[in-house]
Design a protein around this motif. Structure first.
Motif, PDB file in Angstrom:
ATOM      1  N   PHE A   6       0.736  -1.268   0.008  1.00  0.00           N
ATOM      2  CA  PHE A   6       0.027  -0.041  -0.030  1.00  0.00           C
ATOM      3  C   PHE A   6       0.940   1.426  -0.167  1.00  0.00           C
ATOM      4  O   PHE A   6       0.680   2.267  -0.827  1.00  0.00           O
ATOM      5  CB  PHE A   6      -0.853  -0.012   1.283  1.00  0.00           C
ATOM      6  N   ILE A   7       1.814   1.254   0.784  1.00  0.00           N
ATOM      7  CA  ILE A   7       2.836   2.453   1.055  1.00  0.00           C
ATOM      8  C   ILE A   7       3.541   2.668  -0.378  1.00  0.00           C
ATOM      9  O   ILE A   7       3.550   3.712  -1.107  1.00  0.00           O
ATOM     10  CB  ILE A   7       3.637   2.288   2.277  1.00  0.00           C
ATOM     11  N   LYS A   8       3.992   1.544  -0.775  1.00  0.00           N
ATOM     12  CA  LYS A   8       5.038   1.708  -2.252  1.00  0.00           C
ATOM     13  C   LYS A   8       4.009   2.077  -3.299  1.00  0.00           C
ATOM     14  O   LYS A   8       4.532   2.935  -4.184  1.00  0.00           O
ATOM     15  CB  LYS A   8       5.271   0.379  -2.472  1.00  0.00           C
ATOM     16  N   GLU A   9       2.698   1.561  -3.195  1.00  0.00           N
ATOM     17  CA  GLU A   9       1.800   1.791  -4.272  1.00  0.00           C
ATOM     18  C   GLU A   9       1.362   3.374  -4.189  1.00  0.00           C
ATOM     19  O   GLU A   9       1.131   4.359  -5.353  1.00  0.00           O
ATOM     20  CB  GLU A   9       0.467   1.177  -4.240  1.00  0.00           C
ATOM     21  N   ALA A  10       1.202   4.058  -2.975  1.00  0.00           N
ATOM     22  CA  ALA A  10       0.829   5.305  -2.777  1.00  0.00           C
ATOM     23  C   ALA A  10       1.951   6.220  -3.120  1.00  0.00           C
ATOM     24  O   ALA A  10       1.788   7.175  -3.996  1.00  0.00           O
ATOM     25  CB  ALA A  10       0.699   5.583  -1.523  1.00  0.00           C
ATOM     26  N   ILE A  11       3.272   5.940  -2.687  1.00  0.00           N
ATOM     27  CA  ILE A  11       4.351   6.594  -3.021  1.00  0.00           C
ATOM     28  C   ILE A  11       4.575   6.570  -4.691  1.00  0.00           C
ATOM     29  O   ILE A  11       4.994   7.861  -5.392  1.00  0.00           O
ATOM     30  CB  ILE A  11       5.789   6.276  -2.438  1.00  0.00           C
ATOM     31  N   LYS A  12       4.470   5.740  -5.399  1.00  0.00           N
ATOM     32  CA  LYS A  12       4.329   5.542  -6.683  1.00  0.00           C
ATOM     33  C   LYS A  12       3.485   6.400  -7.596  1.00  0.00           C
ATOM     34  O   LYS A  12       3.917   7.303  -8.521  1.00  0.00           O
ATOM     35  CB  LYS A  12       4.472   3.955  -7.201  1.00  0.00           C
ATOM     36  N   ASP A  13       2.286   6.198  -6.968  1.00  0.00           N
ATOM     37  CA  ASP A  13       1.176   7.080  -7.629  1.00  0.00           C
ATOM     38  C   ASP A  13       1.403   8.773  -7.537  1.00  0.00           C
ATOM     39  O   ASP A  13       1.315   9.327  -8.360  1.00  0.00           O
ATOM     40  CB  ASP A  13      -0.310   6.645  -7.079  1.00  0.00           C
ATOM     41  N   ILE A  14       1.854   9.098  -6.227  1.00  0.00           N
ATOM     42  CA  ILE A  14       2.134  10.383  -6.023  1.00  0.00           C
ATOM     43  C   ILE A  14       3.183  10.875  -6.928  1.00  0.00           C
ATOM     44  O   ILE A  14       3.229  11.962  -7.220  1.00  0.00           O
ATOM     45  CB  ILE A  14       2.517  10.740  -4.355  1.00  0.00           C
ATOM     46  N   SER A  15       4.406  10.213  -6.956  1.00  0.00           N
ATOM     47  CA  SER A  15       5.348  10.428  -7.810  1.00  0.00           C
ATOM     48  C   SER A  15       5.274  10.796  -9.175  1.00  0.00           C
ATOM     49  O   SER A  15       5.587  11.572  -9.833  1.00  0.00           O
ATOM     50  CB  SER A  15       6.643   9.548  -7.585  1.00  0.00           C
ATOM     51  N   GLU A  16       4.366   9.596  -9.787  1.00  0.00           N
ATOM     52  CA  GLU A  16       3.923   9.854 -11.109  1.00  0.00           C
ATOM     53  C   GLU A  16       3.191  11.090 -11.450  1.00  0.00           C
ATOM     54  O   GLU A  16       3.334  11.572 -12.250  1.00  0.00           O
ATOM     55  CB  GLU A  16       3.298   8.391 -11.317  1.00  0.00           C
ATOM     56  N   ALA A  17       2.144  11.108 -10.229  1.00  0.00           N
ATOM     57  CA  ALA A  17       1.539  12.520 -10.395  1.00  0.00           C
ATOM     58  C   ALA A  17       2.343  13.825 -10.689  1.00  0.00           C
ATOM     59  O   ALA A  17       1.818  14.838 -11.271  1.00  0.00           O
ATOM     60  CB  ALA A  17       0.300  12.653  -9.354  1.00  0.00           C
ATOM     61  N   LYS A  80      -5.883  -7.653 -10.334  1.00  0.00           N
ATOM     62  CA  LYS A  80      -5.052  -6.700  -9.953  1.00  0.00           C
ATOM     63  C   LYS A  80      -5.300  -5.753  -8.802  1.00  0.00           C
ATOM     64  O   LYS A  80      -6.759  -5.693  -8.526  1.00  0.00           O
ATOM     65  CB  LYS A  80      -4.804  -5.578 -11.094  1.00  0.00           C
ATOM     66  N   GLU A  81      -4.488  -5.564  -8.046  1.00  0.00           N
ATOM     67  CA  GLU A  81      -4.700  -4.653  -6.954  1.00  0.00           C
ATOM     68  C   GLU A  81      -4.347  -3.251  -7.097  1.00  0.00           C
ATOM     69  O   GLU A  81      -3.636  -3.016  -8.075  1.00  0.00           O
ATOM     70  CB  GLU A  81      -3.740  -5.222  -5.455  1.00  0.00           C
ATOM     71  N   GLY A  82      -4.913  -2.379  -6.324  1.00  0.00           N
ATOM     72  CA  GLY A  82      -4.600  -1.067  -6.619  1.00  0.00           C
ATOM     73  C   GLY A  82      -5.159  -0.140  -5.430  1.00  0.00           C
ATOM     74  O   GLY A  82      -5.619  -0.675  -4.294  1.00  0.00           O
ATOM     75  N   ILE A  83      -4.944   1.013  -5.539  1.00  0.00           N
ATOM     76  CA  ILE A  83      -5.375   2.274  -4.415  1.00  0.00           C
ATOM     77  C   ILE A  83      -6.542   2.981  -4.939  1.00  0.00           C
ATOM     78  O   ILE A  83      -6.379   3.407  -6.017  1.00  0.00           O
ATOM     79  CB  ILE A  83      -4.199   3.025  -4.049  1.00  0.00           C
ATOM     80  N   GLY A  84      -7.770   2.806  -4.298  1.00  0.00           N
ATOM     81  CA  GLY A  84      -8.995   3.421  -4.857  1.00  0.00           C
ATOM     82  C   GLY A  84      -8.969   4.670  -3.840  1.00  0.00           C
ATOM     83  O   GLY A  84      -8.791   4.732  -2.873  1.00  0.00           O
ATOM     84  N   VAL A  85      -9.401   5.896  -4.585  1.00  0.00           N
ATOM     85  CA  VAL A  85      -9.510   7.062  -3.757  1.00  0.00           C
ATOM     86  C   VAL A  85     -11.159   7.279  -3.482  1.00  0.00           C
ATOM     87  O   VAL A  85     -11.815   7.275  -4.664  1.00  0.00           O
ATOM     88  CB  VAL A  85      -9.103   8.382  -4.575  1.00  0.00           C
ATOM     89  N   LYS A  86     -11.424   7.559  -2.472  1.00  0.00           N
ATOM     90  CA  LYS A  86     -12.706   7.818  -2.025  1.00  0.00           C
ATOM     91  C   LYS A  86     -13.035   9.316  -1.678  1.00  0.00           C
ATOM     92  O   LYS A  86     -12.279   9.893  -1.089  1.00  0.00           O
ATOM     93  CB  LYS A  86     -13.173   7.067  -0.700  1.00  0.00           C
ATOM     94  N   ALA A  87     -13.947   9.826  -2.230  1.00  0.00           N
ATOM     95  CA  ALA A  87     -14.373  11.032  -1.973  1.00  0.00           C
ATOM     96  C   ALA A  87     -15.112  11.273  -0.446  1.00  0.00           C
ATOM     97  O   ALA A  87     -15.736  10.446  -0.055  1.00  0.00           O
ATOM     98  CB  ALA A  87     -15.495  11.832  -3.089  1.00  0.00           C
ATOM     99  N   LEU A  88     -14.977  12.404   0.064  1.00  0.00           N
ATOM    100  CA  LEU A  88     -15.547  12.685   1.221  1.00  0.00           C
ATOM    101  C   LEU A  88     -17.120  13.109   1.024  1.00  0.00           C
ATOM    102  O   LEU A  88     -17.318  14.114   0.113  1.00  0.00           O
ATOM    103  CB  LEU A  88     -14.877  13.751   1.982  1.00  0.00           C
ATOM    104  N   GLY A  89     -18.187  12.671   1.557  1.00  0.00           N
ATOM    105  CA  GLY A  89     -19.435  13.069   1.326  1.00  0.00           C
ATOM    106  C   GLY A  89     -19.953  13.905   2.427  1.00  0.00           C
ATOM    107  O   GLY A  89     -19.424  13.968   3.626  1.00  0.00           O
ATOM    108  N   ILE A  90     -20.502  15.030   2.100  1.00  0.00           N
ATOM    109  CA  ILE A  90     -21.126  16.031   3.071  1.00  0.00           C
ATOM    110  C   ILE A  90     -22.431  15.795   3.116  1.00  0.00           C
ATOM    111  O   ILE A  90     -23.279  15.708   1.911  1.00  0.00           O
ATOM    112  CB  ILE A  90     -20.414  17.339   2.686  1.00  0.00           C
ATOM    113  N   SER A  91     -23.181  15.784   4.197  1.00  0.00           N
ATOM    114  CA  SER A  91     -24.601  15.566   4.333  1.00  0.00           C
ATOM    115  C   SER A  91     -25.157  16.548   5.281  1.00  0.00           C
ATOM    116  O   SER A  91     -24.369  17.151   6.269  1.00  0.00           O
ATOM    117  CB  SER A  91     -25.077  14.342   4.674  1.00  0.00           C
TER     118      SER A  91
END
Length: 121
Positions: A6-17, A80-91
């Motif tokens: 999870f940590i490696k995938e997050a760092i990779k995604d942030i670096s690519e971004a 395949k595994e990956g990281i999904g981003v969830k939006a915060l919901g406001i109600s």
């Protein structure tokens, strides 16, 4: 997904971004994570870019973009595994007060120095 994956995938995604941002927005003058920055003790700005690595003169302001996102480890139908981003919901509750709902147990917080485009003369 294991924590280290999870940590490696997050760092990779942030670096690519960061890399993609620098390529795609270079014509606008945006610089993600500039390399030579004089850090300031101000609340409104992170610092200023140095003209070059041998200079003590600064130029463009650098802002600190703060991210606080909810993430989840996912396994897709194809295995395949990956990281999904969830939006915060406001109600709104019945009293009209705002409340945030986070439908995820993992959060990722990080800061990214950004030099935004400067105005033209």
């Amino acid at each position: 997904m294991e924590l280290k994956e999870f940590i490696k995938e997050a760092i990779k995604d942030i670096s690519e971004a960061i890399d993609e941002t620098n390529i795609e927005l270079s014509e606008l003058g945006v610089i993600s994570n500039p390399s030579v920055v004089s850090v300031d003790d101000r609340d409104d700005i992170y610092g200023h870019m140095y003209l070059n690595s041998d200079s003590d003169k600064t130029t463009r302001p650098v802002h600190l973009l703060k991210f606080d996102i909810a993430v989840s480890a996912t396994k897709k139908d194809n295995g395949k595994e990956g990281i999904g981003v969830k939006a915060l919901g406001i109600s709104l509750n019945k009293n009209g007060e705002n409340s945030e709902e986070l439908n995820n147990s993992s959060r990722l917080k990080f800061n990214l120095p950004i030099a935004f485009p400067t105005g033209k003369k």
